[in-house]
Design a protein around this motif. Structure first.
Motif, short mmCIF file in Angstrom:
data_model
loop_
_atom_site.label_atom_id
_atom_site.label_comp_id
_atom_site.label_asym_id
_atom_site.label_seq_id
_atom_site.Cartn_x
_atom_site.Cartn_y
_atom_site.Cartn_z
N MET A 1 0.82 -1.19 0.00
CA MET A 1 0.00 0.00 0.00
C MET A 1 0.86 1.26 0.00
SD MET A 1 -3.50 -0.19 0.47
CE MET A 1 -4.45 0.02 1.93
N GLU A 2 1.97 1.23 0.72
CA GLU A 2 2.83 2.41 0.79
C GLU A 2 3.37 2.76 -0.60
OE1 GLU A 2 7.02 3.57 2.77
OE2 GLU A 2 5.56 2.63 4.09
N ASN A 3 3.70 1.75 -1.38
CA ASN A 3 4.21 1.98 -2.73
C ASN A 3 3.17 2.69 -3.58
OD1 ASN A 3 6.03 1.93 -4.79
ND2 ASN A 3 5.62 -0.19 -5.35
N SER A 4 1.91 2.32 -3.45
CA SER A 4 0.83 2.97 -4.19
C SER A 4 0.69 4.43 -3.77
CB SER A 4 -0.48 2.22 -3.95
OG SER A 4 -1.55 2.89 -4.56
N GLU A 5 0.82 4.69 -2.48
CA GLU A 5 0.75 6.06 -1.96
C GLU A 5 1.90 6.91 -2.49
OE1 GLU A 5 -0.43 9.45 0.13
OE2 GLU A 5 -1.53 7.63 -0.34
N GLU A 6 3.09 6.33 -2.53
CA GLU A 6 4.26 7.04 -3.06
C GLU A 6 4.06 7.38 -4.54
OE1 GLU A 6 7.89 4.96 -2.30
OE2 GLU A 6 7.47 4.81 -0.17
N ARG A 7 3.53 6.44 -5.31
CA ARG A 7 3.28 6.70 -6.74
C ARG A 7 2.26 7.80 -6.93
NH1 ARG A 7 1.96 1.09 -8.85
NH2 ARG A 7 2.82 0.28 -6.96
N ARG A 8 1.21 7.81 -6.09
CA ARG A 8 0.20 8.85 -6.19
C ARG A 8 0.79 10.22 -5.88
NH1 ARG A 8 -2.63 11.86 -3.19
NH2 ARG A 8 -2.14 10.88 -1.23
N ARG A 9 1.62 10.28 -4.84
CA ARG A 9 2.26 11.56 -4.49
C ARG A 9 3.21 12.01 -5.59
NH1 ARG A 9 4.20 10.70 1.58
NH2 ARG A 9 5.47 9.30 0.37
N LEU A 10 3.94 11.08 -6.18
CA LEU A 10 4.84 11.41 -7.28
C LEU A 10 4.03 11.95 -8.47
CD1 LEU A 10 7.63 11.51 -8.57
CD2 LEU A 10 7.32 9.12 -9.23
N ALA A 11 2.94 11.29 -8.79
CA ALA A 11 2.09 11.75 -9.89
C ALA A 11 1.50 13.13 -9.58
CB ALA A 11 0.96 10.75 -10.16
N ASP A 12 1.08 13.35 -8.34
CA ASP A 12 0.56 14.66 -7.94
C ASP A 12 1.64 15.73 -8.08
OD1 ASP A 12 -1.89 13.54 -7.37
OD2 ASP A 12 -1.63 13.59 -5.18
N THR A 13 2.85 15.41 -7.67
CA THR A 13 3.96 16.37 -7.77
C THR A 13 4.27 16.68 -9.23
OG1 THR A 13 4.89 15.57 -5.69
CG2 THR A 13 6.38 16.75 -7.16
N GLN A 14 4.30 15.64 -10.06
CA GLN A 14 4.58 15.86 -11.47
C GLN A 14 3.49 16.69 -12.13
OE1 GLN A 14 5.04 11.73 -12.55
NE2 GLN A 14 7.27 11.87 -12.51
N GLU A 15 2.25 16.44 -11.77
CA GLU A 15 1.14 17.22 -12.31
C GLU A 15 1.24 18.67 -11.86
OE1 GLU A 15 -3.74 17.40 -12.32
OE2 GLU A 15 -2.73 15.76 -11.29
N PHE A 16 1.56 18.88 -10.59
CA PHE A 16 1.72 20.24 -10.08
C PHE A 16 2.83 20.97 -10.83
CE2 PHE A 16 4.10 23.16 -7.39
CZ PHE A 16 3.13 24.11 -7.13
N LEU A 17 3.97 20.30 -11.02
CA LEU A 17 5.09 20.93 -11.72
C LEU A 17 4.73 21.26 -13.17
CD1 LEU A 17 8.14 18.94 -10.34
CD2 LEU A 17 7.53 21.32 -9.89
N ALA A 18 4.00 20.38 -13.82
CA ALA A 18 3.58 20.66 -15.19
C ALA A 18 2.65 21.88 -15.24
CB ALA A 18 2.88 19.44 -15.79
N LEU A 19 1.70 21.94 -14.31
CA LEU A 19 0.79 23.09 -14.26
C LEU A 19 1.55 24.37 -13.91
CD1 LEU A 19 -2.25 21.44 -12.48
CD2 LEU A 19 -2.13 22.19 -14.86
#
Length: 93
Positions: A1-19
């Motif tokens: 589960m922790e790995n899934s949470e890390e991937r979600r945070r990474l995706a959120d960070t990448q989306e934020f940086l793109a925006l």
């Protein structure tokens, strides 16, 4: 589960940086666009849409020029590609 949470945070960070990068680019385009006709000495005859497009290309070229892996040669290559101008190979490239 922790790995899934890390991937979600990474995706959120990448989306934020793109925006964030898109917002910065738009801001700089808006700053640069009014200057272009004055720099080109043709303030009355330039179409606003083309000025915006040129400003966007210049902002991207400045970004490339400031990147450690890019530099000025990468910026000039980008502008040459956009404009269709053939560049002479540089001595440093």
């Amino acid at each position: 589960m922790e790995n899934s949470e890390e991937r979600r945070r990474l995706a959120d960070t990448q989306e934020f940086l793109a925006l964030w990068n898109a917002a910065k680019e738009d801001h700089f385009v808006q700053e640069l666009a009014p200057m272009l006709p004055l720099l080109l000495g043709n303030s009355g005859n330039m179409d606003a849409g083309r000025v915006q497009e040129a400003a966007r290309h210049l902002v991207r070229a400045m970004h490339l020029a400031s990147a450690p892996e890019g530099g000025l040669p990468a910026a000039l290559d980008y502008l040459a590609q956009v404009t269709g101008v053939t560049r002479e190979p540089s001595a440093s490239g």
